[in-house]
Design a protein around this motif. Structure first.
Motif, short mmCIF file in Angstrom:
data_model
loop_
_atom_site.label_atom_id
_atom_site.label_comp_id
_atom_site.label_asym_id
_atom_site.label_seq_id
_atom_site.Cartn_x
_atom_site.Cartn_y
_atom_site.Cartn_z
N GLU A 20 45.85 -41.89 40.22
CA GLU A 20 45.37 -42.59 41.42
C GLU A 20 44.45 -41.68 42.24
OE1 GLU A 20 49.11 -43.78 43.11
OE2 GLU A 20 48.91 -45.82 42.33
N ASN A 21 44.80 -40.40 42.36
CA ASN A 21 43.96 -39.46 43.09
C ASN A 21 42.60 -39.31 42.42
OD1 ASN A 21 45.90 -38.97 45.04
ND2 ASN A 21 46.74 -37.19 43.98
N ARG A 39 35.93 -43.18 43.05
CA ARG A 39 35.44 -44.25 43.94
C ARG A 39 34.62 -43.67 45.10
NH1 ARG A 39 40.95 -47.80 44.08
NH2 ARG A 39 40.50 -49.08 42.26
N ARG A 40 35.11 -42.56 45.68
CA ARG A 40 34.37 -41.92 46.78
C ARG A 40 33.00 -41.46 46.30
NH1 ARG A 40 39.56 -40.27 48.30
NH2 ARG A 40 39.51 -38.40 47.03
N GLN A 96 30.77 -44.42 45.85
CA GLN A 96 30.37 -44.92 47.15
C GLN A 96 29.24 -44.07 47.73
OE1 GLN A 96 31.48 -47.73 48.59
NE2 GLN A 96 30.08 -47.44 50.31
N LEU A 127 41.14 -41.52 40.49
CA LEU A 127 40.44 -42.78 40.67
C LEU A 127 39.84 -42.87 42.06
CD1 LEU A 127 39.67 -45.62 39.71
CD2 LEU A 127 41.93 -46.39 40.41
N ASN A 128 40.60 -42.49 43.06
CA ASN A 128 40.09 -42.52 44.43
C ASN A 128 38.91 -41.57 44.61
OD1 ASN A 128 41.87 -44.49 45.31
ND2 ASN A 128 43.42 -42.99 45.92
N GLU A 129 38.97 -40.40 43.99
CA GLU A 129 37.85 -39.45 44.06
C GLU A 129 36.61 -40.04 43.38
OE1 GLU A 129 35.60 -36.27 45.03
OE2 GLU A 129 37.59 -36.76 45.79
#
Length: 61
Positions: free
Chosen positions: A43-44, A50-51, A54, A46-48
């Protein structure tokens, strides 16, 4: 009365099985903990990602 009504019952097989099940339960709890940690890491990541996407979307490459 039947002969076996007064014979002692051997519970060692039950105790052995209980021990096996407790050991398996400990193993499964360990696996759950491991998988939860792996999930958190994923999850970490994936979030990175995504950032970063973005940022690319907002600022271009």
């Amino acid at each position: 009365m039947r002969d076996y009504d007064h014979q002692p019952i051997d519970h060692s097989a039950c105790r052995d099985r209980e021990y096996e099940l407790l050991e398996h339960n400990r193993y499964l709890k360990g696996q759950i903990t491991y998988l939860q940690e792996e999930l958190a890491d994923t999850e970490n990541k994936l979030n990175e990602a995504r950032r970063k996407l973005q940022e690319i979307d907002e600022n271009g490459i």
